[in-house]
Design a protein around this motif. Structure first.
Motif, mmCIF file in Angstrom:
data_model
loop_
_atom_site.group_PDB
_atom_site.id
_atom_site.type_symbol
_atom_site.label_atom_id
_atom_site.label_comp_id
_atom_site.label_asym_id
_atom_site.label_seq_id
_atom_site.Cartn_x
_atom_site.Cartn_y
_atom_site.Cartn_z
ATOM 1 N N ILE A 12 -50.436 -28.929 21.483
ATOM 2 C CA ILE A 12 -49.856 -27.526 21.077
ATOM 3 C C ILE A 12 -48.376 -27.725 20.876
ATOM 4 C CG2 ILE A 12 -51.822 -26.602 21.920
ATOM 5 C CD1 ILE A 12 -50.133 -25.898 24.511
ATOM 6 N N ARG A 13 -47.839 -28.734 20.581
ATOM 7 C CA ARG A 13 -46.369 -28.806 20.432
ATOM 8 C C ARG A 13 -45.715 -27.757 19.571
ATOM 9 N NH1 ARG A 13 -49.126 -32.616 17.893
ATOM 10 N NH2 ARG A 13 -48.426 -33.064 15.689
ATOM 11 N N ARG A 14 -46.278 -27.498 18.560
ATOM 12 C CA ARG A 14 -45.707 -26.453 17.532
ATOM 13 C C ARG A 14 -45.890 -25.224 18.044
ATOM 14 N NH1 ARG A 14 -49.054 -29.963 14.554
ATOM 15 N NH2 ARG A 14 -47.723 -31.147 13.036
ATOM 16 N N ASP A 19 -43.355 -20.366 21.761
ATOM 17 C CA ASP A 19 -43.747 -19.550 23.189
ATOM 18 C C ASP A 19 -44.121 -20.815 24.123
ATOM 19 O OD1 ASP A 19 -44.625 -17.901 25.006
ATOM 20 O OD2 ASP A 19 -45.805 -16.910 23.669
ATOM 21 N N PHE A 20 -43.207 -21.244 24.630
ATOM 22 C CA PHE A 20 -43.395 -22.442 25.842
ATOM 23 C C PHE A 20 -44.387 -21.643 26.783
ATOM 24 C CE2 PHE A 20 -42.708 -25.233 29.055
ATOM 25 C CZ PHE A 20 -42.618 -26.420 28.409
ATOM 26 N N PHE A 21 -44.056 -21.066 27.683
ATOM 27 C CA PHE A 21 -44.836 -20.551 28.812
ATOM 28 C C PHE A 21 -46.114 -19.970 28.375
ATOM 29 C CE2 PHE A 21 -40.812 -21.577 30.962
ATOM 30 C CZ PHE A 21 -41.383 -22.347 31.883
ATOM 31 N N GLY A 22 -46.002 -19.120 27.445
ATOM 32 C CA GLY A 22 -47.023 -18.468 26.803
ATOM 33 C C GLY A 22 -48.245 -19.484 26.322
ATOM 34 N N SER A 23 -47.939 -20.496 25.821
ATOM 35 C CA SER A 23 -48.866 -21.643 25.463
ATOM 36 C C SER A 23 -49.427 -22.220 26.541
ATOM 37 C CB SER A 23 -48.004 -22.516 24.438
ATOM 38 O OG SER A 23 -47.536 -21.824 23.184
ATOM 39 N N PHE A 24 -48.731 -22.613 27.665
ATOM 40 C CA PHE A 24 -49.318 -23.144 28.755
ATOM 41 C C PHE A 24 -50.362 -21.998 29.167
ATOM 42 C CE2 PHE A 24 -45.849 -26.205 28.882
ATOM 43 C CZ PHE A 24 -46.655 -27.437 28.840
ATOM 44 N N ALA A 25 -49.749 -20.657 29.234
ATOM 45 C CA ALA A 25 -50.865 -19.974 29.889
ATOM 46 C C ALA A 25 -52.127 -19.801 29.032
ATOM 47 C CB ALA A 25 -50.160 -18.326 29.836
ATOM 48 N N ARG A 26 -52.066 -19.905 27.841
ATOM 49 C CA ARG A 26 -53.279 -19.929 26.972
ATOM 50 C C ARG A 26 -54.281 -21.194 27.277
ATOM 51 N NH1 ARG A 26 -52.834 -18.559 20.542
ATOM 52 N NH2 ARG A 26 -54.863 -18.553 20.863
ATOM 53 N N ALA A 27 -53.718 -22.033 27.704
ATOM 54 C CA ALA A 27 -54.172 -23.441 28.040
ATOM 55 C C ALA A 27 -54.917 -22.949 29.333
ATOM 56 C CB ALA A 27 -53.366 -24.598 28.067
ATOM 57 N N ALA A 28 -54.186 -22.411 30.198
ATOM 58 C CA ALA A 28 -54.711 -22.120 31.444
ATOM 59 C C ALA A 28 -56.147 -21.169 31.280
ATOM 60 C CB ALA A 28 -53.787 -21.711 32.566
ATOM 61 N N ASP A 29 -55.842 -20.253 30.712
ATOM 62 C CA ASP A 29 -56.974 -19.260 30.158
ATOM 63 C C ASP A 29 -58.163 -19.920 29.732
ATOM 64 O OD1 ASP A 29 -55.280 -16.930 31.272
ATOM 65 O OD2 ASP A 29 -54.566 -16.315 29.217
ATOM 66 N N ILE A 30 -58.063 -20.857 28.858
ATOM 67 C CA ILE A 30 -59.011 -21.541 28.319
ATOM 68 C C ILE A 30 -59.812 -22.223 29.341
ATOM 69 C CG2 ILE A 30 -59.565 -23.527 26.748
ATOM 70 C CD1 ILE A 30 -57.303 -22.576 24.899
ATOM 71 N N GLY A 38 -43.296 -33.179 30.022
ATOM 72 C CA GLY A 38 -42.056 -34.023 29.914
ATOM 73 C C GLY A 38 -41.168 -33.303 30.644
ATOM 74 N N PRO A 39 -39.708 -33.314 30.251
ATOM 75 C CA PRO A 39 -38.768 -32.488 30.940
ATOM 76 C C PRO A 39 -38.854 -31.022 30.891
ATOM 77 C CG PRO A 39 -37.683 -34.061 29.275
ATOM 78 C CD PRO A 39 -39.373 -33.849 29.111
ATOM 79 N N PRO A 40 -38.655 -30.154 31.776
ATOM 80 C CA PRO A 40 -38.525 -28.790 31.619
ATOM 81 C C PRO A 40 -37.828 -28.177 30.399
ATOM 82 C CG PRO A 40 -36.924 -29.426 33.461
ATOM 83 C CD PRO A 40 -37.958 -30.531 33.059
ATOM 84 N N PRO A 41 -38.328 -27.161 30.000
ATOM 85 C CA PRO A 41 -37.715 -26.534 28.911
ATOM 86 C C PRO A 41 -36.327 -26.204 29.235
ATOM 87 C CG PRO A 41 -39.159 -24.945 29.537
ATOM 88 C CD PRO A 41 -39.410 -26.238 30.424
ATOM 89 N N SER A 42 -35.404 -26.225 28.028
ATOM 90 C CA SER A 42 -33.853 -25.827 28.367
ATOM 91 C C SER A 42 -33.634 -24.437 29.004
ATOM 92 C CB SER A 42 -33.252 -25.662 26.988
ATOM 93 O OG SER A 42 -31.862 -25.348 27.071
ATOM 94 N N GLY A 43 -32.695 -24.439 30.171
ATOM 95 C CA GLY A 43 -32.557 -23.124 30.976
ATOM 96 C C GLY A 43 -33.568 -22.940 32.094
ATOM 97 N N THR A 44 -34.289 -23.989 32.304
ATOM 98 C CA THR A 44 -35.495 -23.796 33.276
ATOM 99 C C THR A 44 -35.234 -25.125 34.304
ATOM 100 O OG1 THR A 44 -36.943 -22.808 31.673
ATOM 101 C CG2 THR A 44 -37.957 -23.958 33.936
ATOM 102 N N THR A 45 -35.192 -24.833 35.537
ATOM 103 C CA THR A 45 -34.936 -25.952 36.597
ATOM 104 C C THR A 45 -36.480 -26.551 36.661
ATOM 105 O OG1 THR A 45 -35.445 -24.647 38.477
ATOM 106 C CG2 THR A 45 -33.260 -24.829 37.717
#
Length: 250
Positions: A12-14, A19-30, A38-45
Motif C-alpha cells: 500500500i505504498r502509494r 494518507d500514512f496513518f489512515g492507510s494503516f488504520a484501514r489495514a487494521a480495520d481489514i 521502516g522509519p517513522p514518517p517525517s515529523g513523527t518520533t
C-alpha cells in the motif's frame, strides 16, 4: 496451525504517500494484526509512531532496512526496534554479484546478528528471485544459508520470489526449521507473466505452504503483493480472508 497475520506495507505504498496513518488504520480495520515497518514518517518520533499503531491495534512485527544502515547505524536501529517492540531486523533487499560477495556479506551478517542477539533482537534476511542465480555452481541463497550461523541470521522466506527464481518454496521451508520466524506470502497468476496474485487466488500451493511454514516454526505470515490489478486494499482483504479460510488465522 494458527499464526499472526501481518502486512508488508510496500503493498500500500502509494496510499501511504497520501494518507500514512489512515492507510494503516484501514489495514487494521481489514483485520491485520501487525505490520512490518521502516522509519517513522517525517515529523513523527518513534514513540509517537508506536502509540499510533497501538491505538489501531497493530503490532510492529519487524523493522525492514538496508545493508548500509545495518553496518553503519545498527545501534540506532536496535534502539528504534526496542521502542517499537519489534523483535526482528530484516535486511529487505540485496543483489549479489559474485560468490565472493556472498561470503563477505555472510560474514558481516554473522557479526551484525551477534550484536542483535546481545540486544534481544533477531536479524533476518528477506529474499527476492535473484538470490537463486548461481555463482560457481551454487546459488547465492544456498551459499548464504551455509555461510551464516543459524543462531545469528534467520530468514524471512518470500515464497513468490522463491518460485519465481525457479525453486520450490516447500523444499526451502523444510530446510529452514527453527530459522524462519516470518514468511512472506504472495501468490502467482498462471501464465507466462507470472504476475502477483492475492494469496489463495493463484497457482502456488498455499495450503501446503502454510502447513510447511508451521512445521518450520514460523510465528507470522506476512501478506505482501508488490503490484495489484485492483485496489490494494481489496487485494489484501482477499488475501486475509483466504488465509483465514485455510485455517491460518488466530
Amino acid at each position: 496451525m494458527t499464526f499472526g497475520i501481518g502486512l508488508q506495507p510496500w503493498t500500500i505504498r502509494r496510499e501511504l504517500e497520501t494518507d500514512f496513518f489512515g492507510s494503516f488504520a484501514r489495514a487494521a480495520d481489514i483485520g491485520f494484526e501487525g505490520v512490518e515497518v521502516g522509519p517513522p514518517p517525517s515529523g513523527t518520533t518513534p514513540e509517537q509512531f508506536k502509540a499510533r499503531l497501538d491505538a489501531m491495534g497493530l503490532r510492529a512485527i519487524s523493522i525492514h532496512t538496508g545493508i548500509d544502515a545495518l553496518k553503519n547505524d545498527l545501534d540506532s536501529l536496535l534502539a528504534y526496534a526496542a521502542t517499537m517492540q519489534a523483535k526482528y531486523l530484516v535486511l529487505s533487499y540485496y543483489r549479489f554479484e559474485s560468490s565472493r560477495e556472498v561470503t563477505e556479506v555472510a560474514a558481516a551478517l554473522n557479526r551484525i546478528g551477534e550484536r542483535c542477539r546481545e540486544r534481544g533482537a533477531q536479524l533476518l534476511y528477506h529474499n527476492h528471485d535473484w538470490e537463486y542465480l548461481k555463482f560457481d555452481g551454487v546459488s547465492a541463497y544456498d551459499r548464504l544459508l551455509s555461510e551464516t550461523d543459524p543462531s545469528l541470521v534467520g530468514m524471512e522466506l518470500d515464497v513468490y520470489w522463491t518460485a519465481k527464481g525457479g525453486e520450490d518454496p516447500l523444499r526451502y521451508l523444510a530446510g529452514l526449521k527453527g530459522r524462519c520466524p516470518l514468511v512472506h506470502l504472495k501468490d502467482m497468476e498462471a501464465g507466462e507473466e507470472r504476475f502477483f496474485a492475492e494469496v489463495g487466488e493463484g497457482v502456488l500451493p498455499m495450503e501446503r505452504i502454510i502447513e510447511a511454514a508451521g512445521e518450520a516454526g514460523a510465528a507470522w505470515l506476512i501478506v505482501e503483493q508488490d503490484e495489484c490489478r485492483r485496489s490494494p486494499f481489496d487485494c489484501i482483504a482477499t488475501s486475509l480472508q483466504n488465509l483465514k479460510a485455510m485455517g491460518a488465522g488466530r
